[in-house]
Motif scaffolding. Structure first.
Motif, PDB file in Angstrom:
ATOM      1  N   LEU A  32       0.833  -1.206   0.000  1.00 34.48           N
ATOM      2  CA  LEU A  32       0.000   0.000   0.000  1.00 34.48           C
ATOM      3  C   LEU A  32       0.863   1.250   0.000  1.00 34.48           C
ATOM      4  CD1 LEU A  32      -2.772  -1.027   2.551  1.00 34.48           C
ATOM      5  CD2 LEU A  32      -3.010  -0.813   0.066  1.00 34.48           C
ATOM      6  N   ALA A  33       1.910   1.245   0.811  1.00 32.40           N
ATOM      7  CA  ALA A  33       2.825   2.391   0.855  1.00 32.40           C
ATOM      8  C   ALA A  33       3.510   2.578  -0.498  1.00 32.40           C
ATOM      9  CB  ALA A  33       3.854   2.196   1.963  1.00 32.40           C
ATOM     10  N   ALA A  34       3.999   1.503  -1.079  1.00 29.76           N
ATOM     11  CA  ALA A  34       4.689   1.592  -2.368  1.00 29.76           C
ATOM     12  C   ALA A  34       3.775   2.138  -3.457  1.00 29.76           C
ATOM     13  CB  ALA A  34       5.226   0.219  -2.772  1.00 29.76           C
ATOM     14  N   ASN A  35       2.534   1.691  -3.462  1.00 28.56           N
ATOM     15  CA  ASN A  35       1.599   2.112  -4.511  1.00 28.56           C
ATOM     16  C   ASN A  35       1.202   3.579  -4.416  1.00 28.56           C
ATOM     17  OD1 ASN A  35       1.228  -0.095  -6.298  1.00 28.56           O
ATOM     18  ND2 ASN A  35       0.174  -1.183  -4.661  1.00 28.56           N
ATOM     19  N   LYS A  36       1.549   4.246  -3.350  1.00 26.24           N
ATOM     20  CA  LYS A  36       1.299   5.683  -3.239  1.00 26.24           C
ATOM     21  C   LYS A  36       2.323   6.493  -4.032  1.00 26.24           C
ATOM     22  CE  LYS A  36      -2.263   5.397  -0.601  1.00 26.24           C
ATOM     23  NZ  LYS A  36      -3.586   5.742  -1.123  1.00 26.24           N
ATOM     24  N   VAL A  37       3.415   5.872  -4.439  1.00 24.53           N
ATOM     25  CA  VAL A  37       4.451   6.554  -5.213  1.00 24.53           C
ATOM     26  C   VAL A  37       4.050   6.508  -6.691  1.00 24.53           C
ATOM     27  CG1 VAL A  37       6.894   6.514  -5.891  1.00 24.53           C
ATOM     28  CG2 VAL A  37       6.222   6.002  -3.517  1.00 24.53           C
ATOM     29  N   LYS A  38       4.033   7.662  -7.316  1.00 30.34           N
ATOM     30  CA  LYS A  38       3.632   7.761  -8.717  1.00 30.34           C
ATOM     31  C   LYS A  38       4.503   6.866  -9.596  1.00 30.34           C
ATOM     32  CE  LYS A  38       2.634  11.115 -12.277  1.00 30.34           C
ATOM     33  NZ  LYS A  38       2.501  12.527 -12.607  1.00 30.34           N
ATOM     34  N   ILE A  69      -5.449   7.757 -14.275  1.00 32.56           N
ATOM     35  CA  ILE A  69      -6.063   7.927 -12.937  1.00 32.56           C
ATOM     36  C   ILE A  69      -5.041   8.515 -11.972  1.00 32.56           C
ATOM     37  CG2 ILE A  69      -7.007   6.706 -10.938  1.00 32.56           C
ATOM     38  CD1 ILE A  69      -8.133   4.636 -13.016  1.00 32.56           C
ATOM     39  N   GLU A  70      -3.845   7.971 -12.008  1.00 34.20           N
ATOM     40  CA  GLU A  70      -2.775   8.436 -11.131  1.00 34.20           C
ATOM     41  C   GLU A  70      -2.455   9.912 -11.380  1.00 34.20           C
ATOM     42  OE1 GLU A  70       1.118   6.104  -9.906  1.00 34.20           O
ATOM     43  OE2 GLU A  70       1.259   6.859 -11.961  1.00 34.20           O
ATOM     44  N   ASN A  71      -2.513  10.335 -12.629  1.00 33.11           N
ATOM     45  CA  ASN A  71      -2.188  11.716 -12.974  1.00 33.11           C
ATOM     46  C   ASN A  71      -3.311  12.699 -12.638  1.00 33.11           C
ATOM     47  OD1 ASN A  71       0.442  11.225 -13.879  1.00 33.11           O
ATOM     48  ND2 ASN A  71      -0.318  10.548 -15.863  1.00 33.11           N
TER      49      ASN A  71
END
Length: 147
Positions: A73-79, A143-145
């Motif tokens: 979860l923490a890793a996936n917060k990084v763009k 979505i991320e952007n």
């Protein structure tokens, strides 16, 4: 390939086994710890490893905590990071082939060391298929952007 590996205190022993295994496959491993069994915060390690992958200083990443979920979860917060939790080799292959995952996570309290090695090998040896899957990766990036 350069592989960054990170973990929390629940996964220190398994991390050392996996690090050695990845090196035996001919890859360079960047260990960013922890190397201790003292309680620590998995988000710090997951984010640090993810930033390395996102920046291109590491090709792929392997994350290990108690379940694999928190650190992913923490890793996936990084763009730019696509990290999946895997408890089997089929999922490890498919997140590379279909989702172009650049990080994998698993739980030291969930999988044993031999299965963990098989999961990592499946992940590292699988290539992204592209094609129709790239359209979906582009959608995820859009979505991320938005954020």
């Amino acid at each position: 390939m350069k592989i960054v590996i990170a973990n929390d205190h629940a996964a220190t022993d398994l991390k050392f086994e996996i690090k050695e295994y990845i090196e035996s496959l001919g890859h360079e491993v960047i260990n960013i710890g922890t190397d201790s069994h003292d309680s620590c915060n998995y988000p710090e390690y997951g984010a640090k490893a993810a930033r390395m992958v996102a920046a291109g200083s590491s090709d792929l990443g392997v994350l290990i905590c108690g379940t694999g979920v928190g650190i992913s979860l923490a890793a996936n917060k990084v763009k730019g990071i696509r990290c999946g939790v895997c408890s089997d080799t089929a999922t490890a292959r498919l997140i590379r082939a279909h989702n172009n995952a650049n990080m994998i996570a698993f739980g030291a309290r969930i999988v044993g060391s031999e299965l963990a090695k098989d999961i990592v090998k499946s992940f590292l040896e699988t290539e992204f298929e592209g094609g129709r899957h790239q359209v979906r990766i582009d959608m995820i990036s859009a979505i991320e952007n938005e954020e």
